[in-house]
Design a protein around this motif. Structure first.
Motif, PDB file in Angstrom:
ATOM      1  N   ASP A 168       0.820  -1.357  -0.206  1.00 34.19           N
ATOM      2  CA  ASP A 168       0.139   0.147   0.066  1.00 34.19           C
ATOM      3  C   ASP A 168       0.915   1.186  -0.067  1.00 34.19           C
ATOM      4  OD1 ASP A 168      -2.235  -1.560   0.215  1.00 34.19           O
ATOM      5  OD2 ASP A 168      -2.615  -1.396   2.281  1.00 34.19           O
ATOM      6  N   GLY A 169       0.321   2.328  -0.456  1.00 37.54           N
ATOM      7  CA  GLY A 169       0.918   3.663  -0.546  1.00 37.54           C
ATOM      8  C   GLY A 169       2.051   3.599  -1.119  1.00 37.54           C
ATOM      9  N   ASP A 170       3.207   4.474  -0.260  1.00 36.68           N
ATOM     10  CA  ASP A 170       4.557   4.544  -0.871  1.00 36.68           C
ATOM     11  C   ASP A 170       5.587   3.752  -0.038  1.00 36.68           C
ATOM     12  OD1 ASP A 170       4.549   5.800   1.750  1.00 36.68           O
ATOM     13  OD2 ASP A 170       5.061   7.759   1.110  1.00 36.68           O
ATOM     14  N   GLN A 171       5.133   2.450   0.500  1.00 36.64           N
ATOM     15  CA  GLN A 171       6.038   1.500   1.199  1.00 36.64           C
ATOM     16  C   GLN A 171       7.104   1.222   0.468  1.00 36.64           C
ATOM     17  OE1 GLN A 171       3.822  -0.425   4.874  1.00 36.64           O
ATOM     18  NE2 GLN A 171       2.500  -0.480   3.034  1.00 36.64           N
ATOM     19  N   ASP A 172       6.742   0.911  -0.976  1.00 35.08           N
ATOM     20  CA  ASP A 172       8.054   0.449  -1.708  1.00 35.08           C
ATOM     21  C   ASP A 172       9.089   1.551  -1.649  1.00 35.08           C
ATOM     22  OD1 ASP A 172       7.103  -2.070  -2.572  1.00 35.08           O
ATOM     23  OD2 ASP A 172       5.963  -1.240  -4.205  1.00 35.08           O
ATOM     24  N   GLU A 173       8.705   2.761  -1.846  1.00 31.58           N
ATOM     25  CA  GLU A 173       9.734   3.973  -1.823  1.00 31.58           C
ATOM     26  C   GLU A 173      10.417   3.909  -0.479  1.00 31.58           C
ATOM     27  OE1 GLU A 173       6.551   4.407  -2.901  1.00 31.58           O
ATOM     28  OE2 GLU A 173       7.065   4.458  -4.944  1.00 31.58           O
ATOM     29  N   LEU A 174       9.550   3.723   0.650  1.00 28.54           N
ATOM     30  CA  LEU A 174      10.148   3.777   1.956  1.00 28.54           C
ATOM     31  C   LEU A 174      11.249   2.684   2.199  1.00 28.54           C
ATOM     32  CD1 LEU A 174       9.955   4.619   5.011  1.00 28.54           C
ATOM     33  CD2 LEU A 174       8.230   2.936   5.179  1.00 28.54           C
ATOM     34  N   ILE A 175      10.913   1.362   1.641  1.00 31.64           N
ATOM     35  CA  ILE A 175      11.816   0.344   1.847  1.00 31.64           C
ATOM     36  C   ILE A 175      13.043   0.585   1.051  1.00 31.64           C
ATOM     37  CG2 ILE A 175      12.314  -2.137   1.336  1.00 31.64           C
ATOM     38  CD1 ILE A 175       9.197  -2.512   2.018  1.00 31.64           C
ATOM     39  N   SER A 176      12.982   1.135  -0.087  1.00 30.76           N
ATOM     40  CA  SER A 176      13.935   1.555  -1.024  1.00 30.76           C
ATOM     41  C   SER A 176      14.979   2.439  -0.474  1.00 30.76           C
ATOM     42  CB  SER A 176      13.622   1.886  -2.432  1.00 30.76           C
ATOM     43  OG  SER A 176      12.925   0.907  -2.996  1.00 30.76           O
ATOM     44  N   ALA A 177      14.211   3.461  -0.099  1.00 31.65           N
ATOM     45  CA  ALA A 177      15.332   4.470   0.702  1.00 31.65           C
ATOM     46  C   ALA A 177      16.034   3.958   1.895  1.00 31.65           C
ATOM     47  CB  ALA A 177      14.317   5.846   1.068  1.00 31.65           C
ATOM     48  N   VAL A 178      15.270   3.158   2.719  1.00 30.33           N
ATOM     49  CA  VAL A 178      15.736   2.737   4.071  1.00 30.33           C
ATOM     50  C   VAL A 178      17.026   1.788   3.733  1.00 30.33           C
ATOM     51  CG1 VAL A 178      15.369   1.216   5.979  1.00 30.33           C
ATOM     52  CG2 VAL A 178      13.830   3.078   5.509  1.00 30.33           C
ATOM     53  N   ALA A 179      16.709   0.858   2.645  1.00 30.57           N
ATOM     54  CA  ALA A 179      17.824   0.018   2.233  1.00 30.57           C
ATOM     55  C   ALA A 179      18.938   0.385   1.592  1.00 30.57           C
ATOM     56  CB  ALA A 179      17.294  -1.237   1.236  1.00 30.57           C
ATOM     57  N   ALA A 180      18.848   1.657   0.889  1.00 32.27           N
ATOM     58  CA  ALA A 180      19.827   2.257   0.220  1.00 32.27           C
ATOM     59  C   ALA A 180      20.720   2.811   1.410  1.00 32.27           C
ATOM     60  CB  ALA A 180      19.238   3.253  -0.617  1.00 32.27           C
ATOM     61  N   ALA A 181      20.156   3.210   2.573  1.00 30.48           N
ATOM     62  CA  ALA A 181      20.975   4.002   3.581  1.00 30.48           C
ATOM     63  C   ALA A 181      21.736   2.799   4.420  1.00 30.48           C
ATOM     64  CB  ALA A 181      20.032   4.697   4.578  1.00 30.48           C
ATOM     65  N   ASN A 182      21.123   1.424   4.325  1.00 31.96           N
ATOM     66  CA  ASN A 182      21.376   0.628   5.588  1.00 31.96           C
ATOM     67  C   ASN A 182      21.020  -0.846   4.829  1.00 31.96           C
ATOM     68  OD1 ASN A 182      21.989  -1.351   7.521  1.00 31.96           O
ATOM     69  ND2 ASN A 182      21.481   0.106   8.991  1.00 31.96           N
ATOM     70  N   PRO A 183      22.078  -1.449   4.204  1.00 30.54           N
ATOM     71  CA  PRO A 183      21.853  -2.842   3.718  1.00 30.54           C
ATOM     72  C   PRO A 183      21.414  -3.880   4.766  1.00 30.54           C
ATOM     73  CG  PRO A 183      24.478  -2.271   3.633  1.00 30.54           C
ATOM     74  CD  PRO A 183      23.664  -1.113   4.250  1.00 30.54           C
ATOM     75  N   ARG A 184      21.639  -3.608   5.859  1.00 30.47           N
ATOM     76  CA  ARG A 184      21.138  -4.782   6.926  1.00 30.47           C
ATOM     77  C   ARG A 184      19.767  -4.572   7.137  1.00 30.47           C
ATOM     78  NH1 ARG A 184      25.708  -2.168   8.012  1.00 30.47           N
ATOM     79  NH2 ARG A 184      24.669  -0.854   9.461  1.00 30.47           N
ATOM     80  N   THR A 185      19.013  -4.441   6.337  1.00 29.57           N
ATOM     81  CA  THR A 185      17.376  -4.254   6.479  1.00 29.57           C
ATOM     82  C   THR A 185      16.852  -5.501   6.297  1.00 29.57           C
ATOM     83  OG1 THR A 185      17.578  -1.949   5.824  1.00 29.57           O
ATOM     84  CG2 THR A 185      15.591  -2.880   5.522  1.00 29.57           C
ATOM     85  N   VAL A 186      15.739  -5.718   7.184  1.00 28.15           N
ATOM     86  CA  VAL A 186      15.033  -6.929   7.200  1.00 28.15           C
ATOM     87  C   VAL A 186      13.659  -6.179   7.109  1.00 28.15           C
ATOM     88  CG1 VAL A 186      13.967  -8.628   8.468  1.00 28.15           C
ATOM     89  CG2 VAL A 186      16.439  -7.896   8.938  1.00 28.15           C
ATOM     90  N   VAL A 187      12.732  -7.065   5.864  1.00 25.41           N
ATOM     91  CA  VAL A 187      11.448  -6.476   5.668  1.00 25.41           C
ATOM     92  C   VAL A 187      10.566  -7.487   6.254  1.00 25.41           C
ATOM     93  CG1 VAL A 187      10.083  -5.742   3.936  1.00 25.41           C
ATOM     94  CG2 VAL A 187      12.398  -5.123   3.621  1.00 25.41           C
ATOM     95  N   ILE A 188       9.765  -7.195   7.017  1.00 22.50           N
ATOM     96  CA  ILE A 188       8.481  -8.053   7.041  1.00 22.50           C
ATOM     97  C   ILE A 188       7.085  -7.613   6.674  1.00 22.50           C
ATOM     98  CG2 ILE A 188       7.103  -9.148   9.035  1.00 22.50           C
ATOM     99  CD1 ILE A 188       9.851  -9.136  10.547  1.00 22.50           C
ATOM    100  N   LEU A 189       6.706  -8.550   5.727  1.00 19.83           N
ATOM    101  CA  LEU A 189       5.459  -8.134   4.847  1.00 19.83           C
ATOM    102  C   LEU A 189       4.263  -8.849   5.777  1.00 19.83           C
ATOM    103  CD1 LEU A 189       6.799  -9.488   1.666  1.00 19.83           C
ATOM    104  CD2 LEU A 189       6.516  -7.403   2.209  1.00 19.83           C
ATOM    105  N   GLU A 190       3.062  -8.095   5.810  1.00 15.73           N
ATOM    106  CA  GLU A 190       2.027  -8.257   6.293  1.00 15.73           C
ATOM    107  C   GLU A 190       0.971  -7.951   5.101  1.00 15.73           C
ATOM    108  OE1 GLU A 190       1.096  -6.279  10.021  1.00 15.73           O
ATOM    109  OE2 GLU A 190       2.972  -6.920  10.817  1.00 15.73           O
ATOM    110  N   SER A 191       0.646  -9.176   4.532  1.00 14.40           N
ATOM    111  CA  SER A 191       0.138  -8.655   3.136  1.00 14.40           C
ATOM    112  C   SER A 191      -0.934  -9.870   2.946  1.00 14.40           C
ATOM    113  CB  SER A 191       1.110  -9.010   1.861  1.00 14.40           C
ATOM    114  OG  SER A 191       1.666 -10.178   1.770  1.00 14.40           O
TER     115      SER A 191
END
Ligand code: BGC
Length: 751
Positions: A496-519
């Motif tokens: 939903d919304g701009d969460q893809d952009e959020l994850i992309s921006a966070v991952a670009a800043a920190n590769p040690r990013t874990v994503v949890i999907l509630e879909s």
């Protein structure tokens, strides 16, 4: 569209007055009521009760009421209905037959129109896809028993679930209620849920029969498919669930199938369900799915649900008139009533006294059932550099988004369960099919409980730049990302919304990013290459927070496997554009299932497409090796054995999957799932498994002769841990086999 023309209140009262008439109660109490003798078979009891019934009483059994007020129509439910419930069918007091009190749905006890009622706060299982992702029928059965016990304790004796329409359309808004894309997996899991539900003296309602695979146009579209393809795919799921669960009822769907409304399809109801499968229970309509009296009655519909959703009360006075004119034979009404009675007796709903008194519920124990389900249903999709499980020595964690500080998301529509403690994030998507409900099982709190010494910061993720700045400084980042889905609307294949952009921006800043999907189900993941780990947590249910935290920190080994293919792009789908897109509401359209029986992974394999994540896929914190594949033929039927060994350093559960296919081709796709087992092993442990392959999974359906047929020939057998990673292979020669479409307990060995 759930709504239709109002039926005058006077009619409601008139029809109601028949069954609820107390006149006979006192006198009949003394009369013998042999159908109350539980030592007799359900069939015998149904026959005896039927013989004692008047026509008006029989008619009362086949006519259902909505259990909630419909202010826009001036509709008031009968006073005996449970407030805010999905349905009610009056009892027959003089015969000791209780009312049928109906509640949604497959994930827990729901409340309809919560804005009008004090809603019931109940335990929610994780979504149907999560339960299916466990590949664990015993767990599915426990979940079914838990929600049915809550239904019983809430005064209900009919539970409107489970749902098992195959996920043919990954954008379908109700995928979260269903059991995935494979007929064997869906049938086995739903069959287990049904057994669990009915173990609590509650009638299970298998739905939506059939091919209700998308929400857009669901009341009007025609799902077009050949009989053979349907029997090998969507209908096979229902067939297996009928055999393995013996549900008391089946709900026919809104849509049309090959141009005929599902609730008046003689092929679906009379011929396949009741004929070929020998279904002994009753068919009830979905809410607003009836379009005729005589056509539906003759096709095999046994009970009109919540008539106020239909454009007329088709099984009310119109059915009486059709009986009087002979358009519907009296024997058909007897059959309808007998089927309903039989299911009531078989499920243990009739005990001769009012046992519907609300009882206390142990919500702590029930949340643990939901948690265990979610723990096994979470799928680890990516784990680069073994970033998971997180170390307990972690000093700083940044947690972003998804309202993880307050709860976990659940799906909307009739299946919405209002959680104990209330909606953790109230106020969004009010009104049908909302509200959007977050269950107050916060991952943040549960994570804090795992690592009390760590410095944990939470950001809601609305400010992407701020989230990315904070991520740059963080030791580890966990992003919770959501996709809300709800009955009556489909979803895009994305968060939903701009969460893809959020994850992309966070991952670009920190590769040690874990994503949890509630879909709801699959989503595209444009950021996948840049994040370290991804967990699919589905809609996590009432124990979601601790389940997610347990997996993150390795208290629980992830053992979920995808019950549905995650596409890499929209153009991989059989319908890149959702069928009916742009068609004005209310205008009929066709959905041609050109993929036939090639649903999900079968479609991908047939077309040589590489999905984002294949069906059956799921990582673990340990590793497994499969070996010693052997095939055995006994009485013409195939059994496969193999050994599975835990070769890692942690305990865990493997899901070895057996796929089968004809060497000569000729099926809808190169291979089908033929069996699996879920086995928990300590490090170094191994187990040898033996799996019988249902002969229908090695056969094709010959619709012209109503038979399953397997030509003699060479068949391939593979073992792997997804549909796309096959580690072992063997060939086996099988003799010809064929069997009539009517399946019996002896069918496995019959020729
Ligand atoms: C849904 C069913 C549900 C029924 C009663 C319908 O809109 O399709 O799944 O059981 O309503 O609420």
């Amino acid at each position: 569209m759930r709504h239709s023309r109002a039926v005058p209140l006077v009619l409601t009262l008139l029809v109601l007055s028949l069954p609820m008439c107390p006149a006979g109660a006192a006198g009949a109490a003394a009369a013998p009521r042999p159908w109350l003798d539980s030592s007799l078979s359900p069939d015998r009891r149904a026959d005896l009760a039927l013989q004692a019934m008047t026509r008006a009483e029989k008619l009362s059994l086949v006519f259902g009421y909505f259990g909630s007020v419909m202010p826009n129509k001036g509709y008031m439910p009968p006073p005996q209905a449970r407030p805010g419930s999905a349905g009610f069918v009056p009892g027959i007091a003089r015969l000791g037959l209780p009312p049928q009190w109906l509640t949604d749905a497959g994930l827990g006890v729901a409340t309809q129109r919560a804005s009008l009622y004090a809603y019931r706060e109940r335990t929610a299982l994780p979504s149907g896809l999560a339960t299916t992702a466990t590949w664990d029928a015993a767990l599915a059965q426990k979940g079914g028993a838990m929600i049915a016990a809550e239904a019983r304790a809430s005064g209900f004796n009919v539970l409107l679930g489970p749902g098992l329409d195959l996920v043919r359309e990954v954008r379908g808004g109700r995928s979260f209620e269903y059991a995935g894309e494979d007929p064997l997996l869906a049938g086995v899991i739903a069959g287990a849920q049904i057994r669990g539900i009915q173990s609590q003296h509650v009638i299970a309602v298998m739905k939506h029969y059939a091919l209700n695979d998308q929400e857009k146009g669901r009341n009007i579209l025609s799902a077009n498919i050949s009989a053979a393809a349907a029997r090998q795919s969507d209908l096979l799921a229902f067939e297996l669930a009928v055999e393995q669960g013996r549900p008391g009822a089946v709900m026919c769907a809104y849509n049309r199938v090959n141009a005929v409304y599902a609730c008046e399809s003689e092929w679906l109801l009379g011929r396949v369900l009741k004929g070929d499968w020998g279904f002994r229970g009753y068919v009830m309509s979905d809410w607003g799915a009836v379009h005729s009296t005589v056509g539906s009655a003759l096709a095999g519909l046994d009970q009109e649900s919540a008539y106020s959703f239909d454009s007329e009360p088709y099984f009310g006075t119109a059915l009486s008139a059709a009986l009087a004119s002979g358009a519907v034979p009296a024997a058909r009404l007897d059959d309808m009533a007998r089927r309903i009675l039989r299911s009531m007796f078989a499920a243990g709903v009739v005990v001769g006294r009012d046992d519907s008194v609300p009882a206390a519920i142990d919500f702590t124990a029930d949340a643990r059932v939901a948690q265990a389900d979610e723990e096994e249903g979470i799928v680890l999709l990516k784990n680069a550099g073994a970033i998971l499980p997180l170390q307990r020595s972690v000093k700083g964690l940044l947690i972003i988004g998804g309202h993880a500080d307050r709860g976990v998301l659940s799906g909307g529509g009739s299946s919405t369960v209002y959680p104990v403690g209330g909606n953790a994030v109230p106020g969004s998507a009010q009104g049908w099919p909302g509200p959007k409900v977050f269950l107050p099982s916060a991952p943040l709190g549960a994570i804090m409980g795992q690592v009390p010494q760590a410095n944990i910061r939470y950001l809601d993720g609305h400010d992407i730049a701020a989230a990315s700045r904070a991520a740059a400084q963080a030791e580890r980042v966990i992003v919770f990302a959501t996709q809300w889905a709800a009955e009556s609307q489909d979803v895009a294949l994305k968060l939903d919304g701009d969460q893809d952009e959020l994850i992309s921006a966070v991952a670009a800043a920190n590769p040690r990013t874990v994503v949890i999907l509630e879909s709801n189900g699959p989503v595209l993941m444009p950021w996948l290459a840049n994040v370290a780990a991804v967990l699919e947590a589905w809609y996590p249910g009432s124990g979601g927070g601790p389940a997610i935290a347990g997996v993150l920190f390795g208290e629980v080994d992830p053992s979920g496997h995808l019950p549905v293919t995650f596409p890499a792009s929209l153009d991989q789908l059989p319908h890149p554009v959702l069928p009916g897109s742009g068609v004005p509401a209310g205008r009929p359209f066709d959905v041609d299932y050109t993929a036939g029986a090639a649903v999900g992974y079968k479609w991908f394999q047939k077309r040589g497409l590489k999905p984002l994540f294949p069906f059956g896929y799921g990582l673990s914190y340990t590793g497994f090796r499969f070996s010693a594949l052997r095939t055995h033929i006994s009485d013409g039927q195939l059994t496969v054995s193999l050994t599975v060994t835990n070769i890692g350093s942690a305990g865990g559960a493997a899901v070895p999957q057996v796929y089968v296919g004809p060497a000569a081709g000729g099926w809808e796709a190169p291979r089908r799932l033929g069996g699996w087992s879920k086995v928990t092993l300590p490090p170094g442990g191994s187990a040898t498994l033996s799996l019988h392959i249902d002969p229908r999974l090695l056969a094709v359906f010959d619709a012209a002769h109503d038979r399953w047929r397997r030509p003699a020939g060479t068949y391939d057998v593979w073992v792997g841990d997804s549909a796309a990673s096959l580690e072992l292979a063997a060939k086996v020669r099988l003799p010809a086999w064929s069997h009539g479409a009517r399946w019996t307990a002896t069918a496995r060995t019959a020729r």
